[in-house]
Design an enzyme around this catalytic site. Structure first.
Site, PDB file in Angstrom:
ATOM      1  N   SER A  85      41.332  45.103  46.681  1.00 39.15           N
ATOM      2  CA  SER A  85      40.742  45.772  45.514  1.00 39.15           C
ATOM      3  C   SER A  85      39.307  46.226  45.796  1.00 39.15           C
ATOM      4  O   SER A  85      38.436  45.399  46.098  1.00 39.15           O
ATOM      5  CB  SER A  85      40.755  44.803  44.332  1.00 39.15           C
ATOM      6  OG  SER A  85      39.934  45.290  43.293  1.00 39.15           O
ATOM      7  N   ASN A  86      39.087  47.524  45.672  1.00 40.15           N
ATOM      8  CA  ASN A  86      37.715  48.047  45.777  1.00 40.15           C
ATOM      9  C   ASN A  86      36.895  47.616  44.570  1.00 40.15           C
ATOM     10  O   ASN A  86      35.692  47.399  44.664  1.00 40.15           O
ATOM     11  CB  ASN A  86      37.735  49.573  45.811  1.00 40.15           C
ATOM     12  CG  ASN A  86      38.482  50.106  47.001  1.00 40.15           C
ATOM     13  OD1 ASN A  86      38.156  49.801  48.136  1.00 40.15           O
ATOM     14  ND2 ASN A  86      39.519  50.901  46.756  1.00 40.15           N
TER      15      ASN A  86
END
Ligand code: PLP
Length: 338
Positions: A85-86
């Site tokens: 997840s960015n």
């Protein structure tokens, strides 16, 4: 006409992003997309350069989410997402910068992904908790929040992608910033393209465009087969944001532009079209995209340009939403697109 001061009068903002991000010419890429065919002028809005720990679009949302968290006296933040997840990475970096503790409840990485975003999560001091499913993650978040509250360390919970009406204000602000950049260049772009996934970026941009009187189509490119649900989510976020801001605007699902041709079979699954787009941007502009979001978004835009939707006297803007750390975690898939 909506201004940044209007937004700041309605919600507290904590400046953590490097703004404004550059809006740059990508003429080599434009020419290479459809050789021998008339193509529009192509500009890239570099929101991969928002700053903190490799940047990306979540940092804009976090300026407002963290503003809200600090106002509410939070000592910690909890968020969730995929292993790569960015959003989790940028949340962890923002928390580090603001002196808050970050708890990330993530799905386990596939083999070889202790890399990229997950590596950065550790470096910036986040506590990473792995849970097998979204349901288990949701339960863990509630348990954790209760435990932290009891320990006098109240946590602010940020949902997937930071896509709340407050987070979306970041992209309303981005649209106001774009309006100023368009005016400085004397252009009125025909369309803006970007990867749309949890609805906050898309919803915020719509509010900014309508409230800020910026013309041009707003095209989200889906990164998984979820356009039906996503359309509803974008409208919900945009409408809740407008009431939060006290604006007299309303959005309906039939006005949401979503291109589904590049989504591939599933979230995070790398495709041949994405691979073509990623390699073309790298080879023509030295510009790095990511396999999960921005390569699919550019693939969607390339399909529209190849269909001849835009004239050479028109301008199209590609919003680079970041995600580049995932490149390294996806090295194997990059070698074998499906
Ligand atoms: C999260 C993300 C998106 C999608 O933004 P949403 O607001 O969730 O739709 C696009 N690109 C990158 C690189 C992201 O990390």
């Amino acid at each position: 006409m909506l201004t940044l001061a209007d937004l700041e009068s309605k919600a507290p903002r904590t400046p953590i992003a490097l703004l404004p991000t550059p809006l740059v010419e990508a003429s080599n890429l434009a020419r290479s997309i459809a050789p021998g065919q008339p193509v529009p002028r192509l500009l890239i809005k570099r929101d991969d350069l928002t700053g903190l720990a490799f940047g990306g679009n979540k940092t804009r949302k976090l300026e407002w989410l963290m503003g809200d968290a600090l106002r509410k006296g939070a000592k910690a933040v909890i968020t969730t997402g995929a292993a790569q997840s960015n959003h989790a990475r940028q949340t962890a970096a923002a928390a580090a910068k603001l002196g808050l503790k970050a708890y990330l409840v993530l799905r386990p990485p596939v083999e070889g992904q202790g890399q990229g975003n997950l590596l950065i999560d550790e470096l910036v001091g986040a506590k990473v908790i792995l849970r097998d499913s979204k349901e288990q993650a949701e339960r863990e978040i509630q348990v954790l929040a209760a435990r932290l509250a009891a320990a006098g360390e109240p946590a602010y919970i940020i949902p997937v992608g930071g896509s709340t009406p407050i987070g979306a204000i970041g992209y309303t602000q981005a649209m106001i910033e774009l309006r100023e950049q368009y005016e400085a260049l004397g252009i009125k772009p025909a369309a803006l393209y970007f990867a749309s996934s949890s609805g906050g970026t898309h919803g915020g941009l719509l509010v900014g465009a309508r409230g800020g009187q910026v013309d041009g189509q707003i095209w989200g490119v889906t990164v998984e087969p979820n356009a039906g649900e996503l359309r509803e989510e974008i409208v919900r976020i945009a409408n809740e944001e407008t009431s939060l801001l006290g604006l007299d605007l309303a959005f309906t699902t039939d006005e949401i532009l979503l291109e589904e041709c590049a989504s591939g079979p599933a979230y995070g699954m790398y495709t041949k079209d994405a691979d073509e787009a990623l390699r073309l941007a790298a080879k023509t502009e030295g510009l790095l995209l990511d396999p999960v979001y921005t390569a699919k978004a550019l693939a969607g835009l390339m399909a529209h340009i190849r269909e001849g939707r835009y004239r050479p006297d028109e301008t199209v803007v590609f919003l680079h939403t970041g995600g580049t750390p995932a490149l390294f975690a996806y090295a194997d898939q990059l070698a074998h697109p499906r």
